[in-house]
Every structure is written in C-alpha cells, then in structure tokens.
Design a protein around this motif. Structure first.
Motif, mmCIF file in Angstrom:
data_model
loop_
_atom_site.group_PDB
_atom_site.id
_atom_site.type_symbol
_atom_site.label_atom_id
_atom_site.label_comp_id
_atom_site.label_asym_id
_atom_site.label_seq_id
_atom_site.Cartn_x
_atom_site.Cartn_y
_atom_site.Cartn_z
ATOM 1 N N ALA A 268 0.842 -1.204 0.000
ATOM 2 C CA ALA A 268 0.000 0.000 0.000
ATOM 3 C C ALA A 268 0.873 1.247 0.000
ATOM 4 C CB ALA A 268 -0.916 -0.006 1.216
ATOM 5 N N ARG A 269 0.489 2.204 -0.812
ATOM 6 C CA ARG A 269 1.260 3.445 -0.901
ATOM 7 C C ARG A 269 0.595 4.599 -0.169
ATOM 8 N NH1 ARG A 269 5.435 1.546 -0.555
ATOM 9 N NH2 ARG A 269 5.829 -0.139 -1.979
ATOM 10 N N SER A 270 -0.626 4.389 0.292
ATOM 11 C CA SER A 270 -1.282 5.438 1.069
ATOM 12 C C SER A 270 -1.842 4.820 2.339
ATOM 13 C CB SER A 270 -2.419 6.087 0.266
ATOM 14 O OG SER A 270 -3.512 5.186 0.161
ATOM 15 N N ILE A 271 -2.109 5.645 3.301
ATOM 16 C CA ILE A 271 -2.658 5.158 4.559
ATOM 17 C C ILE A 271 -4.080 4.644 4.342
ATOM 18 C CG2 ILE A 271 -3.564 7.338 5.442
ATOM 19 C CD1 ILE A 271 -1.652 4.622 7.397
ATOM 20 N N PRO B 266 5.570 -4.596 13.205
ATOM 21 C CA PRO B 266 5.916 -4.205 11.830
ATOM 22 C C PRO B 266 4.832 -3.431 11.096
ATOM 23 C CG PRO B 266 5.758 -6.615 12.046
ATOM 24 C CD PRO B 266 5.647 -6.034 13.418
ATOM 25 N N SER B 267 3.590 -3.825 11.211
ATOM 26 C CA SER B 267 2.525 -3.120 10.483
ATOM 27 C C SER B 267 2.297 -1.726 11.058
ATOM 28 C CB SER B 267 1.229 -3.926 10.511
ATOM 29 O OG SER B 267 1.430 -5.163 9.863
ATOM 30 N N PHE B 268 2.401 -1.595 12.373
ATOM 31 C CA PHE B 268 2.249 -0.292 13.008
ATOM 32 C C PHE B 268 3.388 0.634 12.586
ATOM 33 C CE2 PHE B 268 2.738 2.504 16.818
ATOM 34 C CZ PHE B 268 1.539 3.178 16.697
ATOM 35 N N ASP B 269 4.600 0.107 12.555
ATOM 36 C CA ASP B 269 5.741 0.912 12.106
ATOM 37 C C ASP B 269 5.580 1.328 10.649
ATOM 38 O OD1 ASP B 269 6.856 0.657 14.623
ATOM 39 O OD2 ASP B 269 8.127 -1.040 14.063
ATOM 40 N N LEU B 270 5.042 0.419 9.843
ATOM 41 C CA LEU B 270 4.783 0.754 8.442
ATOM 42 C C LEU B 270 3.734 1.865 8.341
ATOM 43 C CD1 LEU B 270 5.208 0.088 5.413
ATOM 44 C CD2 LEU B 270 3.301 -1.522 5.644
ATOM 45 N N MET B 271 2.709 1.787 9.187
ATOM 46 C CA MET B 271 1.664 2.808 9.178
ATOM 47 C C MET B 271 2.269 4.180 9.510
ATOM 48 S SD MET B 271 -1.900 2.999 11.290
ATOM 49 C CE MET B 271 -2.573 1.609 10.392
ATOM 50 N N LYS B 272 3.126 4.245 10.512
ATOM 51 C CA LYS B 272 3.765 5.526 10.842
ATOM 52 C C LYS B 272 4.623 6.012 9.681
ATOM 53 C CE LYS B 272 5.723 4.188 14.642
ATOM 54 N NZ LYS B 272 6.512 4.177 15.874
ATOM 55 N N ALA C 138 4.184 9.457 7.525
ATOM 56 C CA ALA C 138 5.282 10.398 7.304
ATOM 57 C C ALA C 138 5.458 10.672 5.809
ATOM 58 C CB ALA C 138 6.576 9.846 7.904
ATOM 59 N N ASP C 139 5.307 9.638 4.985
ATOM 60 C CA ASP C 139 5.403 9.822 3.534
ATOM 61 C C ASP C 139 4.314 10.769 3.038
ATOM 62 O OD1 ASP C 139 7.508 8.001 3.473
ATOM 63 O OD2 ASP C 139 6.276 6.343 2.708
ATOM 64 N N GLN C 140 3.114 10.610 3.570
ATOM 65 C CA GLN C 140 1.983 11.418 3.108
ATOM 66 C C GLN C 140 1.994 12.841 3.645
ATOM 67 O OE1 GLN C 140 -1.402 8.246 3.367
ATOM 68 N NE2 GLN C 140 -2.241 10.090 2.447
ATOM 69 N N HIS D 48 4.130 10.869 14.004
ATOM 70 C CA HIS D 48 2.740 10.498 13.733
ATOM 71 C C HIS D 48 2.235 9.392 14.661
ATOM 72 C CE1 HIS D 48 2.870 13.043 10.204
ATOM 73 N NE2 HIS D 48 4.056 12.529 9.952
ATOM 74 N N LEU D 49 2.889 9.255 15.808
ATOM 75 C CA LEU D 49 2.523 8.204 16.760
ATOM 76 C C LEU D 49 1.063 8.303 17.175
ATOM 77 C CD1 LEU D 49 3.260 5.828 18.658
ATOM 78 C CD2 LEU D 49 3.885 7.562 20.355
ATOM 79 N N GLN D 50 0.623 9.473 17.565
ATOM 80 C CA GLN D 50 -0.757 9.629 18.057
ATOM 81 C C GLN D 50 -1.784 9.312 16.974
ATOM 82 O OE1 GLN D 50 0.110 9.540 21.484
ATOM 83 N NE2 GLN D 50 -1.949 10.341 21.406
ATOM 84 N N LEU D 51 -1.557 9.807 15.768
ATOM 85 C CA LEU D 51 -2.484 9.537 14.670
ATOM 86 C C LEU D 51 -2.488 8.043 14.351
ATOM 87 C CD1 LEU D 51 -4.476 10.373 12.513
ATOM 88 C CD2 LEU D 51 -2.523 11.068 11.071
#
Length: 167
Positions: free
Chosen positions: A74-77, A113-119, A123-125, A133-136
């Motif tokens: 996935a390239r977007s959240i 790993p998935s949570f780290d990827l989400m952060k 950050a990319d977006q 972006h921990l809280q989000l």
C-alpha cells in the motif's frame, strides 16, 4: 549410527500450530494436537517450545508478518487501512493472534511491523518522521481494531459489514 536432527521440525511444528489456530482458534491449539499435526511427539515439541505461551509468541510473530506482507504494498494510509480490514475479514483467527496482547507488546517496544509501516506511510503522506505520527497511528489502529472486532462478530448483516468497511 546416531540420528540426525530434523532441520525442518521446528517449521513443521509452527505450520501445524498455525493451521490448528487458523481453523479452530485457541481452543484447537493444544500441545498434543500440534505434536500430532507436526508428526512428532509431545516431549519433542516441549524441547523446542517451553510451553503454549512460547508457541503462541512464535505464532503471533508469523501472523504479524502475514499482515505486514499484506499491507506493505500500500502506498497510502487509506489503502493500507482497506487492505488491513480485508485481511482481518479473510483471516479472523490470525487477527486474533495479532490483537492478543498487542498493546502490551507495543509498551514493551517489541516489534510491531505493520504499526511501524503505518507511521512510515503517514510520514510519507504528511511529512516529518514516522514517530511524529505516533498519536495519529494509534488512533487509526484503535479504529481498525474496533472495526475488526465488529466485523468478526457473529450475526453481522452484509449491509452493516459493508458500511463498517467503508467507514
């Protein structure tokens, strides 16, 4: 002549345990059933895994990796969240493994790993560093978990399931 150690035994044990978990959840996962499914003995199983909790940690790591591999492209959240929900619906017992003790693992700074990827995707977006972006990310994980639990519940009507997925 002494027997050679079975280099594939641990993988067979994990495969058997994972299959039992995926098809029957925690109730199906007994050390005796795992040993039988792996084609070994219960004492041999205990030589590799101290107890059921030890085996569960290995299964959780595998389930986390499976979710990561599903959402990683996935390239977007938004896309990552959609894929994660699809994964949960398709692999309900695996999601149970991932969710079981997730907050405690996060608190102990164990791999997520998935949570780290989400952060990282946030950050990319939006710019900044992943930890900015921990809280989000925590808010999104909380929403994902709530939606997952609703979708995995019994008796949910297809129209309601679709509305939850779209939300």
């Amino acid at each position: 002549m002494p027997r050679k150690p079975d280099s594939k035994l641990e993988q067979r044990i994990l495969n058997a345990a994972f299959k039992l978990w995926v098809h029957g959840g925690e109730h199906a996962l007994t050390m005796r059933a795992v040993a039988r499914g792996a084609g070994t003995t219960t004492p041999t199983l205990y030589e590799r895994f101290r107890d059921k909790s030890d085996l569960m940690r290995a299964l959780q790591a595998r389930a986390q990796q499976n979710l990561f591999e599903a959402v990683e492209p996935a390239r977007s959240i938004t896309e990552a969240c959609r894929i994660a929900i699809e994964f949960t619906v398709a692999h309900g017992h695996e999601y149970e493994l991932i969710a079981k003790g997730w907050g405690a693992r996060l608190s102990r700074k164990e791999p997520t790993p998935s949570f780290d990827l989400m952060k990282a995707r946030l950050a990319d977006q939006f710019g900044g560093a992943p930890d900015d972006h921990l809280q989000l990310a925590l808010g999104l994980v909380t929403l994902y978990h709530g939606a997952s639990m609703l979708l995995l519940g019994e008796g949910i009507q297809p129209q309601t399931a679709t509305a939850i997925k779209e939300a």
